[in-house]
Design an enzyme around this catalytic site. Structure first.
Site, PDB file in Angstrom:
ATOM      1  N   GLN A 101       3.975  -0.601   4.080  1.00 49.48           N
ATOM      2  CA  GLN A 101       4.364   0.354   3.029  1.00 49.48           C
ATOM      3  C   GLN A 101       4.137   1.807   3.659  1.00 49.48           C
ATOM      4  O   GLN A 101       3.098   1.916   4.007  1.00 49.48           O
ATOM      5  CB  GLN A 101       3.167   0.029   1.970  1.00 49.48           C
ATOM      6  CG  GLN A 101       3.636   0.887   0.767  1.00 49.48           C
ATOM      7  CD  GLN A 101       2.662   0.705  -0.376  1.00 49.48           C
ATOM      8  OE1 GLN A 101       1.310   1.146   0.124  1.00 49.48           O
ATOM      9  NE2 GLN A 101       2.908   0.172  -1.555  1.00 49.48           N
ATOM     10  N   TYR A 187       1.267   8.724  -6.308  1.00 46.11           N
ATOM     11  CA  TYR A 187       1.308   9.422  -5.057  1.00 46.11           C
ATOM     12  C   TYR A 187       2.715  10.540  -5.039  1.00 46.11           C
ATOM     13  O   TYR A 187       3.169  10.297  -5.924  1.00 46.11           O
ATOM     14  CB  TYR A 187       1.257   8.497  -3.869  1.00 46.11           C
ATOM     15  CG  TYR A 187      -0.199   7.471  -3.970  1.00 46.11           C
ATOM     16  CD1 TYR A 187      -1.079   8.464  -3.874  1.00 46.11           C
ATOM     17  CD2 TYR A 187      -0.259   6.503  -4.027  1.00 46.11           C
ATOM     18  CE1 TYR A 187      -2.385   7.764  -3.995  1.00 46.11           C
ATOM     19  CE2 TYR A 187      -1.536   5.927  -4.172  1.00 46.11           C
ATOM     20  CZ  TYR A 187      -2.675   6.425  -4.133  1.00 46.11           C
ATOM     21  OH  TYR A 187      -3.916   5.817  -4.123  1.00 46.11           O
ATOM     22  N   ARG A 234       8.411   0.569  -4.253  1.00 48.01           N
ATOM     23  CA  ARG A 234       7.781   0.227  -5.187  1.00 48.01           C
ATOM     24  C   ARG A 234       7.559   1.222  -6.364  1.00 48.01           C
ATOM     25  O   ARG A 234       7.354   2.547  -5.935  1.00 48.01           O
ATOM     26  CB  ARG A 234       6.382   0.149  -4.465  1.00 48.01           C
ATOM     27  CG  ARG A 234       5.106  -0.836  -5.537  1.00 48.01           C
ATOM     28  CD  ARG A 234       3.688  -1.039  -4.855  1.00 48.01           C
ATOM     29  NE  ARG A 234       3.522  -2.297  -5.496  1.00 48.01           N
ATOM     30  CZ  ARG A 234       1.900  -2.368  -5.711  1.00 48.01           C
ATOM     31  NH1 ARG A 234       1.023  -1.738  -5.169  1.00 48.01           N
ATOM     32  NH2 ARG A 234       1.638  -3.597  -6.091  1.00 48.01           N
ATOM     33  N   GLY A 323      -2.398  -9.710  -5.756  1.00 45.82           N
ATOM     34  CA  GLY A 323      -3.112  -8.967  -5.048  1.00 45.82           C
ATOM     35  C   GLY A 323      -4.604  -9.474  -4.709  1.00 45.82           C
ATOM     36  O   GLY A 323      -4.913 -10.030  -3.712  1.00 45.82           O
ATOM     37  N   ARG A 324      -5.610  -9.062  -5.603  1.00 44.65           N
ATOM     38  CA  ARG A 324      -6.964  -9.304  -5.437  1.00 44.65           C
ATOM     39  C   ARG A 324      -7.262 -10.703  -4.830  1.00 44.65           C
ATOM     40  O   ARG A 324      -7.991 -11.122  -4.195  1.00 44.65           O
ATOM     41  CB  ARG A 324      -7.829  -9.023  -6.660  1.00 44.65           C
ATOM     42  CG  ARG A 324      -8.006  -7.378  -6.678  1.00 44.65           C
ATOM     43  CD  ARG A 324      -8.875  -7.089  -8.075  1.00 44.65           C
ATOM     44  NE  ARG A 324      -8.676  -5.648  -8.298  1.00 44.65           N
ATOM     45  CZ  ARG A 324      -7.734  -5.192  -9.103  1.00 44.65           C
ATOM     46  NH1 ARG A 324      -6.828  -5.999  -9.694  1.00 44.65           N
ATOM     47  NH2 ARG A 324      -7.662  -3.895  -9.272  1.00 44.65           N
TER      48      ARG A 324
END
Length: 367
Positions: A101, A187, A234, A323-324
């Site tokens: 990424q 971002y 993404r 994810g987690r």
């Protein structure tokens, strides 16, 4: 529970993936210092999770100015490329596939993380109520407020496009199977896309088409360098992470999906809002994206096996990111397939530190 769709193979460009489970990018802040270099510990972590259909490695900054947080890895020096080569080799030895990424945080940083420089962004707008952590000389991160950035000039924009292009080339040298452009979560690229973070009056601001221009130019540079079949993107249409908000997210991000379809990127990865009481992404939007973009669609955010299976069966997603759950369950695909219980991660070990909370979570055993 039926998980048949999750374990169907899927073609991603030239890659034949074993299942439709994605390990999405998650910052863990364990790169070796000095130099922000991926290391043996990170290689072990990703190799343990190589049974995912696809791993997208944690965000890796494309330049010194692109770094938002202490101890995150880069991909712009020879040492960083060699560090990532350890990771990709370890994943490939376990039969996995891994994308890098590529990340530039823009205004979501502090001068202490970028050599004393002033951050850059689409516009000179400070992200409100946003903190980042800096290396304060201890193992515990020191959180500080971000500062006001300066608006990027046309020359700055061209420099950053070139840095993204070079980072994509570097990722191929490091052995990655492809790259994911981080255009989400507030971002840099997101700071151009979202209307409330962009007050430019040139061709990079104002209309949706203009606000998507930087995204399109970055993607075009990277696909030209390494091939569109190795480039994913993404997006985060409905999040307000790091202070970016769009006034018309459905229109903006449906247009983004159409733009990325025209550029033939291999996948679009939608990050859904994942805090506990967050609203669901509108189903009408998911169908609009499916209509606008013909490649592989990945969704991530608050998915369990049942929700993931439904998304795949209904056809608006092709792969699902967990994810987690991947943090404490290195063998997550096996646990899902067999209905084994999931372990819980320790939130105190998410960022920074060493092997504890990174590589010491065991695979499931019936004992």
């Amino acid at each position: 529970m039926n998980t048949e769709a999750l374990f169907q193979p899927v073609q991603l460009g030239q890659l034949s993936l074993n299942n439709r489970i994605v390990m999405p990018p998650m910052t863990r802040s364990r790169a070796s210092q000095p130099g922000n270099v991926a290391n043996d510990m990170m290689a072990a972590y990703y190799a343990q999770r190589a049974s995912a259909g696809l791993i997208v490695a944690e965000g890796t900054q494309i330049s010194p100015m692109g770094q938002g947080y202490a101890w995150t890895p880069g991909i712009y020096t020879p040492e960083q490329i060699m560090g990532w080569k350890k990771v990709t080799d370890a994943v490939h030895e376990q039969g996995g596939a891994i994308f890098a990424q590529l990340w530039h945080v823009g205004r979501v940083t502090h001068p202490d993380n970028i050599g004393g420089e002033q951050p850059i962004s689409s516009s000179a707008l400070k992200a409100e109520n946003v903190k980042v952590f800096i290396d304060n000389g201890t193992d515990a991160p020191g959180f500080v407020d971000v500062v006001e950035p300066r608006a990027m000039t046309k020359a700055d924009i061209q420099i950053v496009i070139d840095q993204y292009r070079q980072a994509a080339v570097n990722a191929m040298e490091a052995g990655f199977d492809g790259i994911e452009l981080h255009a989400a979560n507030g971002y840099l690229i997101n700071q151009f896309i979202d209307s409330e973070a962009n007050n430019r009056t040139d061709e990079y601001g104002g209309s949706i088409e203009n606000r998507l221009r930087f995204l399109g130019e970055v993607v075009a540079a990277m696909t030209d360098a390494i091939g569109a079949d190795r480039v994913g993107v993404r997006l985060a249409p409905f999040t307000s992470l790091n202070g970016t908000v769009d006034a018309t997210p459905v229109e903006t991000y449906t247009a983004a999906a159409a733009l990325l379809d025209s550029l033939n990127v291999v996948y679009v990865h939608i990050a859904e809002v994942d805090w506990d009481d967050a609203p669901d992404t509108p189903m009408a939007f998911k169908h609009a994206v499916r209509e606008a973009y013909k490649g592989v669609l990945i969704y991530a955010g608050r998915y369990d096996a049942e929700k993931a299976e439904s998304a795949l069966q209904e056809g608006w997603a092709d792969m699902i990111g967990f994810g987690r759950p991947f943090i404490a369950n290195p063998d997550l695909p096996s646990r899902i397939q067999h209905g084994y219980p999931l372990a819980m991660h320790d939130p105190n070990t998410l960022f920074g530190g060493a092997e504890q909370g990174l590589t010491d979570y065991p695979a499931y055993t019936s004992a």
